[in-house]
Motif scaffolding. Structure first.
Motif, PDB file in Angstrom:
ATOM      1  N   ILE A 100       0.782  -1.122  -0.103  1.00  0.00           N
ATOM      2  CA  ILE A 100      -0.044  -0.104   0.025  1.00  0.00           C
ATOM      3  C   ILE A 100       0.766   1.234   0.049  1.00  0.00           C
ATOM      4  N   GLY A 101       1.930   1.254   0.772  1.00  0.00           N
ATOM      5  CA  GLY A 101       2.908   2.442   0.816  1.00  0.00           C
ATOM      6  C   GLY A 101       3.496   2.419  -0.455  1.00  0.00           C
ATOM      7  N   LEU A 102       3.989   1.591  -1.239  1.00  0.00           N
ATOM      8  CA  LEU A 102       4.555   1.889  -2.221  1.00  0.00           C
ATOM      9  C   LEU A 102       3.734   2.139  -3.557  1.00  0.00           C
ATOM     10  N   LEU A 103       2.429   1.736  -3.465  1.00  0.00           N
ATOM     11  CA  LEU A 103       1.271   2.289  -4.493  1.00  0.00           C
ATOM     12  C   LEU A 103       0.910   3.670  -4.110  1.00  0.00           C
ATOM     13  N   PHE A 104       0.916   4.083  -2.944  1.00  0.00           N
ATOM     14  CA  PHE A 104       0.773   5.370  -2.612  1.00  0.00           C
ATOM     15  C   PHE A 104       1.613   6.311  -2.892  1.00  0.00           C
ATOM     16  N   ALA A 105       3.079   5.955  -2.860  1.00  0.00           N
ATOM     17  CA  ALA A 105       4.296   6.499  -3.128  1.00  0.00           C
ATOM     18  C   ALA A 105       4.349   6.834  -4.686  1.00  0.00           C
ATOM     19  N   LEU A 106       3.877   5.631  -5.415  1.00  0.00           N
ATOM     20  CA  LEU A 106       4.211   5.510  -7.071  1.00  0.00           C
ATOM     21  C   LEU A 106       3.231   6.757  -7.578  1.00  0.00           C
ATOM     22  N   ILE A 107       1.852   6.737  -6.891  1.00  0.00           N
ATOM     23  CA  ILE A 107       0.695   7.653  -7.386  1.00  0.00           C
ATOM     24  C   ILE A 107       1.159   9.345  -7.045  1.00  0.00           C
TER      25      ILE A 107
END
Length: 160
Positions: free
Chosen positions: A2-9
């Motif tokens: 979730i943290g990676l997806l949030f950061a990517l976006i």
């Protein structure tokens, strides 16, 4: 994850909206970042297991982080770098970005599902010592790209 997806976006949307580089410069920085990170990670991540994304093995989730996480950050760093200001302001800018990266790295170390980054012997102080040099390498490459752009003949394609 979730943290990676949030950061990517967040990083990619902000970089897309705030990017002040030319398309050529953006492409150069994106590819340079992937190549430079891959070379660095071959040694620190895969050879010495200093840190890793998700697992110590090469996996698809880790590839997403390698390809889409750092390039937009570097594009933002360069988009607002105070090139025309005195050296003290440039050093301060690098220091602020280094601190921001360290805070982000600390957040990425949170337990899953928010965190996705893991450390072996690599600690935040290693990043604190090396990040300014990585930013300086990025700046050096970017200045080289600009020099090459200024030397090129506009619109001329080799071999035509």
């Amino acid at each position: 994850m979730i943290g990676l997806l949030f950061a990517l976006i967040i990083f990619n949307v902000v970089a897309l909206r705030k990017n002040q580089l030319t398309p050529n410069q953006t492409l150069h920085i994106w590819m340079f970042t992937i190549a430079f990170q891959a070379l660095f990670d071959i040694v620190i991540e895969f050879k010495f297991h200093g840190y890793w994304y998700f697992s110590k093995d090469i996996d698809w989730k880790g590839m997403v982080a390698h390809i889409f996480l750092l390039p937009p950050v570097n594009i933002l760093f360069l988009s607002f770098f105070p090139f025309q200001k005195e050296k003290v302001k440039q050093i301060f800018y690098i220091l602020v970005w280094t601190i921001a990266i360290l805070i982000y790295e600390a957040i990425s170390l949170l337990p899953a599902p928010w965190g996705y980054f893991h450390t072996g012997w690599w600690k935040l102080y290693h990043s604190a010592m090396i990040d300014p040099f990585l930013f300086l390498s990025l700046l050096g490459y970017f200045k080289w790209v600009i020099r090459m752009e200024n030397k090129s003949i506009s619109g001329k394609i080799p071999g035509t």
